[in-house]
Design a protein around this motif. Sequence first.
Motif, PDB file in Angstrom:
ATOM      1  N   TYR A 225      32.077  29.351  60.428  1.00 48.85           N
ATOM      2  CA  TYR A 225      31.606  30.382  59.500  1.00 48.85           C
ATOM      3  C   TYR A 225      31.517  31.740  60.196  1.00 48.85           C
ATOM      4  O   TYR A 225      31.809  32.786  59.587  1.00 48.85           O
ATOM      5  N   TRP A 228      34.847  33.078  60.043  1.00 45.36           N
ATOM      6  CA  TRP A 228      35.162  33.504  58.671  1.00 45.36           C
ATOM      7  C   TRP A 228      34.542  34.864  58.378  1.00 45.36           C
ATOM      8  O   TRP A 228      35.186  35.741  57.772  1.00 45.36           O
ATOM      9  N   LEU A 229      33.295  35.076  58.781  1.00 45.10           N
ATOM     10  CA  LEU A 229      32.648  36.364  58.554  1.00 45.10           C
ATOM     11  C   LEU A 229      33.354  37.481  59.324  1.00 45.10           C
ATOM     12  O   LEU A 229      33.547  38.587  58.800  1.00 45.10           O
ATOM     13  N   ASN A 231      36.553  37.515  60.581  1.00 49.74           N
ATOM     14  CA  ASN A 231      37.903  37.662  60.010  1.00 49.74           C
ATOM     15  C   ASN A 231      38.756  38.675  60.772  1.00 49.74           C
ATOM     16  O   ASN A 231      39.230  39.668  60.213  1.00 49.74           O
ATOM     17  N   THR A 237      40.635  34.988  51.612  1.00 45.16           N
ATOM     18  CA  THR A 237      39.854  33.827  51.225  1.00 45.16           C
ATOM     19  C   THR A 237      39.979  33.621  49.728  1.00 45.16           C
ATOM     20  O   THR A 237      40.437  34.507  49.001  1.00 45.16           O
ATOM     21  N   THR A 242      33.218  38.798  49.367  1.00 46.78           N
ATOM     22  CA  THR A 242      33.034  39.708  50.486  1.00 46.78           C
ATOM     23  C   THR A 242      32.621  38.917  51.717  1.00 46.78           C
ATOM     24  O   THR A 242      32.002  37.854  51.612  1.00 46.78           O
ATOM     25  N   ARG A 243      32.955  39.432  52.871  1.00 40.88           N
ATOM     26  CA  ARG A 243      32.598  38.755  54.125  1.00 40.88           C
ATOM     27  C   ARG A 243      31.160  39.134  54.495  1.00 40.88           C
ATOM     28  O   ARG A 243      30.882  39.664  55.576  1.00 40.88           O
ATOM     29  N   THR A 244      30.270  38.829  53.577  1.00 46.12           N
ATOM     30  CA  THR A 244      28.856  39.119  53.758  1.00 46.12           C
ATOM     31  C   THR A 244      28.070  37.827  53.615  1.00 46.12           C
ATOM     32  O   THR A 244      28.273  37.072  52.659  1.00 46.12           O
ATOM     33  N   ASP A 245      27.191  37.591  54.544  1.00 46.97           N
ATOM     34  CA  ASP A 245      26.396  36.367  54.520  1.00 46.97           C
ATOM     35  C   ASP A 245      25.209  36.530  53.576  1.00 46.97           C
ATOM     36  O   ASP A 245      24.440  37.486  53.713  1.00 46.97           O
TER      37      ASP A 245
END
Length: 650
Positions: A225, A228-229, A231, A237, A242-245
Motif C-alpha cells: 500500500y 501504491w500511495l 506511485n 489504478t 486519488t492516492r490519498t489515504d
Amino acid sequence: MKYNSIKKIFGILALGLGMTGCGNILDETPRQNYTPEYFKTEAGVESGITALYANLRYYWGNGYWLIANETGTDEYTFGHGGNSNDLPIDMSGNGELNSTNCRADVLWNLAFADINTASGVLENGETAGISASLLAEARFFRAYDYFQLVQTFGGVPLDLGAGELKFNTSATRISTRNTVPEVYTKAIFPDLKEAVENLPETGRITGGVTKTAARLVLSKAYLTYGWWLQNPNNIPTYPEATRTDPDGHDAAWYFQQAYDIAVEGIKNPGNFSLQEAFYLVNYGPNDRNSEIVLYADHTESSTYYDGGTNFDWANGVAPGNFARWMCRWDYTFLESSTDATTWTKVRSVQREAVQGKDRPWKEMATPIEVATVMFPDKDKDSRFDGTFAYQFRGNWDRAGLSYAVLYNANNLPIAPGDSVLTFIDDTGLTINYPDGAGLSNVGGGTLPGRADWVIGYTGISRYAYLNNWKNGIYRTDNGSGLGRPNGDSPRPYNILKFSELYLLAAEAAVKGATTQSGYTARELVNVLRARAGKWKYDVNRDREYVADFSQELTDATPQTIDLDYILMERAREFFGEGYRWLDLVRTQSWARLAGKYTICGMLAGDHTPETVTRTISPENYLRPIPQSQIDALQMTAEEKANYQNPAYRN
C-alpha cells in the motif's frame, strides 16, 4: 490439456467441504452449505475455518495460478508445450491477454466464497461468544483473500450482497467495486491487526495460522500500500481513486509500519526459524519445517483427505497439487545406446516420483538470464542448486531395464545414477551441438572426455531448460521402482516463509524506513546470504557436500542495497513459487525488469538465442476480471463495461 473455468456469482456460499477441527488435525465432513445458526456454534465456526484452510489448495498448487503469477516475468516465459493458458500472458505478441484467457481467474473464482465464509464465521461467531483467538483465524483468511485480490485486480467489492463485510446468504447479481484505499483500510488492515493481536504464537492445529503469519502478511500489505500511495511510475489504478489515504497517513508512514512489523516478527518468531541450509527448506522429507509459516496441505495416505488424485494419473484439476507439471521440459526423451559401436537407442531418464524428475507439461520455460544473471555465484551460493534440477541422471534400472551400463556422449559408458545430460556454464567453451535432435534426441551437445550430453546456459531453449526442483513430487512408497510420478503431488504447497520477513523489512528500509541497530537492509539481506553459503548437500550431484561460503557471499553484498538487489534476492530465495508477478507489480518494476528476455527456439537442438521484447503497458499492471463473472451480472451493458479493468474492455 483442460482449461478449467468455474463460474461463481457474488455472495453465493461455497458448496463443498466443511471441516471440523479435532485435536491437531483437520477432519473433513461434507456439508451442503453454511447457515447463521451453524456459525453460532463452536463446531460450526471450526468447520467454516477449516474450509478456509482446505480452500488454499484450490489456487496454491494449482498450475494455472502458478502460470498467472510467473509466466511473463523475468523468471518464466512459455515453453514448447505452451497453449492459450501461457502464450497471451507472456505479453510477447503471441495472443492478447484478455478476460477469457487470463488464469488469474483461479483467484477470483475462489476468493469471494472464502471471504463470505469468513464473514459468516465472524458475524455469527462473535455473537455466540466464540473465542477471539479462533475468530482471528477467520480474520486472517478474509484479509489474506482481499490482499491477494487487490494486488491482482485493483479495487474489489466489499459488499457481496448483504452490506460491506457482511455474511450474505442469497445470490446477488449486482456488484460495486470499492477503491484500493477502501479495501486496504476497511478490510485488510483492521482484520490483520486483530489477527496479530489475537492469534497464538503456536498454531491451534498443525499448520494453523499464527501471529507470525499475520505479521508477515500485514507487513507485506503495508509495504504494498505504501508503494501504491507513492506511485513513482504513474501506474493507473481502478476504480479511479486519488492516492490519498483515508486514515491520513503518507507512503513513508506505511513503509515504516512494514519495517517495524517485519522486524517484530523476526524478533518474536514463536516456533518459526530459518533452516540451516537452503536446500532443506524445500526438501521433500523435510516438509512442514520451521521456516514454513503457511502451507496448503496434502497427504500421501488418502486421496479423499488429500483433495486430489495423488495415487494414479491426474488431469490437472484443483484442489490437486499439480503446479510442478507446468515447469518441466520433457527430459524423458533423452536417449542413450545399449551398444558401444552401433547406436541402439533406449530411453535412459524416465519419469520418477522424485523431485525434479516427474511429469512434464512443458508450459513454463526459464529464460537464459535466469542462469546467467539471476544466479551468478553458483559454486558458492547454494540457491541455484537448491532451486533447479539441471543435471538429469540415468534411472533406467528403476524402470526394469537390466543394462549395467549404457553408452552416451562420445560413446562413453554410464551407469545408473550417472549424469545423462547436464546444463553447464558455457563461457569460453565450444560445445559441439548436433544438427537437430542428434543422438541424445533432445539436442544435447558434447565436450571432449565427457560422457554426459551438455547444453550451455546460453543454449537454453523453449524445448530444454532448467526444471524447478523445489516444487517437485516426493513420495515414501516408490520402493525400487519409479513410483507414481503422474498423480498430484501429496506434498504441502508452501505459501508463506519466515525468510520473507527479512526481505520485507529490507525493502521497507530501502524505501526510507528508519532502521533498528542490527537490522539495516544490508544486515537483513546478509542473514539469508550467509545461509545460502552453507552447503550440506549437493542436490544435482546427489552427494553430501559440506562447505561454508557465507563470508564470501556476505562480503560480496553491496554496501548500499537498492531495490533491484532486493528483487534479485527475492528471486533467489523464492524462485518459481508464485510471488514474482506480484513482486514486480508492487515495485512497479515489471516492464523494466521483464520487458526483454533471451531464449532459444522451440525445437530440440535449437541453441541460437533470440531476444524477445514484451509489450507491457501501465494498464496491464492489473489483471482482467473474468468475463464469465461480468456476463453473470444483471447490470446494464455500460455498467458491465465499467466494471472491467480498462485494459481489457471489449
